[in-house]
Design a protein around this motif. Structure first.
Motif, short mmCIF file in Angstrom:
data_model
loop_
_atom_site.label_atom_id
_atom_site.label_comp_id
_atom_site.label_asym_id
_atom_site.label_seq_id
_atom_site.Cartn_x
_atom_site.Cartn_y
_atom_site.Cartn_z
N PRO A 128 0.87 -1.14 -0.06
CA PRO A 128 -0.08 0.14 0.08
C PRO A 128 1.00 1.21 -0.09
O PRO A 128 1.96 1.31 0.60
CB PRO A 128 -0.79 -0.29 1.31
N TYR A 129 0.41 2.23 -0.64
CA TYR A 129 1.18 3.66 -0.72
C TYR A 129 1.78 4.19 0.37
O TYR A 129 2.68 4.42 0.81
CB TYR A 129 0.36 4.58 -1.64
N GLY A 130 0.64 3.99 1.66
CA GLY A 130 0.92 4.72 2.78
C GLY A 130 2.16 3.87 3.36
O GLY A 130 2.88 4.55 4.15
N LEU A 131 2.00 2.66 3.63
CA LEU A 131 3.01 1.76 4.20
C LEU A 131 4.33 2.08 3.29
O LEU A 131 5.36 2.10 4.13
CB LEU A 131 2.65 0.42 4.25
N ALA A 132 4.25 2.29 2.31
CA ALA A 132 5.50 2.06 1.28
C ALA A 132 6.19 3.50 1.64
O ALA A 132 7.28 3.62 1.67
CB ALA A 132 5.16 2.37 -0.17
N SER A 133 5.18 4.76 1.80
CA SER A 133 5.81 5.79 2.18
C SER A 133 6.40 5.80 3.61
O SER A 133 7.47 6.64 3.80
CB SER A 133 4.70 7.01 2.15
N MET A 134 5.82 5.18 4.59
CA MET A 134 6.45 5.20 6.00
C MET A 134 7.76 4.78 5.80
O MET A 134 8.61 4.93 6.41
CB MET A 134 5.29 4.35 6.44
N VAL A 135 7.89 3.34 4.89
CA VAL A 135 9.20 2.85 4.81
C VAL A 135 10.16 3.32 4.04
O VAL A 135 11.38 3.66 4.36
CB VAL A 135 9.03 1.34 3.83
#
Length: 327
Positions: A240-247
């Motif tokens: 998911p984009y949100g999780l990817a952004s966090m990573v």
């Protein structure tokens, strides 16, 4: 005397292919880079003294000017994914691009080719995409007759696309993708170099050209094709984009505190870019307008991805041996 081309970033992925092509045409090639000693591999592209790496910092007028002296044509291949530091988006892809174009105009250079990217958009929320668009504006303001190349994802032996994911596939049963359903149109590096050659030699009209390969598929489909080539089975997971952004944010932080010893596998800005398709616009000039036949990924992937197969170079031998009869 043969003509001279100065290629800024000429030892990079695209630049080295352009340097090789121009040398084969008999041009003298000046490869302008920050670390000439790391670019010595370009010298054998031509005869003795024909291809020379030289020091240049595109953030400095005099440095850019000195390596452009006497050049008939100029190409700018310099780019960055670094949003911070001295060589950030604006310093390299806006100010540096504009500086090269301005000095090329001052020195009466006959042809200028500038490498941008599909998705260049000054209204984008991606700093990379904004800087690419502003860089194009700066180039055309100083040198209206420039050729602007906007390639999609570029593939080839030294690429950071298929090579990267092939290497990741050796690390476990799962391969995480961001934007797996977005469409890509990968373009072969030598097709990009051929387009640049036409611009540098004046055999193609100036303008903005969007360069994509013969196939438009989802990101997931291209990775599945790559996995077939390297003979590995992996579970593809769309992050998911949100999780990817966090990573990405955590990775960028670790990269900063380690002084670059750790390289972020993905940045927050790249996550933003992966929210969009990366394909040639319907009304754009492209490879066909340059008379170039695009090469498909499957035509060349086996030539350089074989080392990621479970048996490496011996996979084919093992397959052949498996078919032998034993009595």
């Amino acid at each position: 005397m043969s003509k001279l081309v100065t290629i800024y970033g000429g030892s990079g992925f695209v630049g080295r292919y352009v340097a090789r092509r121009m040398a084969k045409l008999g041009w003298r090639v000046r490869v302008a880079v920050r670390h000439p000693n790391e670019a010595l591999f370009v010298k054998p592209y031509g005869s003795v003294g024909q291809v020379e790496p030289v020091f240049c910092n595109i953030r400095d007028d005099e440095s850019v000017r000195s390596v452009m002296q006497g050049a008939d044509a100029v190409m700018n291949c310099v780019g960055t994914f670094d949003a911070r530091g001295k060589n950030n988006f604006d310093a390299v892809q806006v100010e540096g691009a504009g500086r090269i174009a301005r000095i090329a105009a001052e020195q009466g250079v006959s042809a200028l080719v500038h490498v941008s990217a599909i998705g260049a958009d000054k209204e984008s929320t991606s700093g990379y995409a904004r800087s690419k668009a502003l860089g194009e504006e700066a180039v055309l303001a100083a040198f209206p007759g420039a050729m602007i190349l906007r390639p999609s994802v570029i593939f080839g032996m030294e690429d950071q696309f298929f090579n990267r994911f092939a290497a990741m596939s050796r690390m476990g049963p799962v391969l995480a993708l961001v934007g797996a359903d977005k469409n890509f149109q990968p373009v072969y590096v030598d097709n990009v170099a051929e387009a640049a050659e036409k611009g540098l030699t004046g055999t193609a009209a100036p303008g903005v050209y969007e360069l994509g390969g013969p196939e438009v598929k989802s990101f997931r489909a291209f990775i599945e094709e790559m996995l077939t080539v390297i003979r590995r089975r992996k579970m593809l997971v769309n992050l998911p984009y949100g999780l990817a952004s966090m990573v990405g944010g955590i990775s960028e932080f670790v990269q900063r505190i380690t002084g670059g010893l750790f390289t972020a596998p993905i940045t927050r800005d790249q996550v933003v870019m992966l929210r969009r398709d990366n394909v040639v616009s319907e009304d754009a000039l492209g490879l066909a307008d340059l008379g170039i036949s695009p090469v498909a990924p499957e035509a060349v992937m086996p030539d350089y991805l074989w080392r990621f197969r479970p048996g490496g170079q011996y996979d084919a031998i093992k397959e052949s041996a498996a078919g032998l009869r034993t009595e």
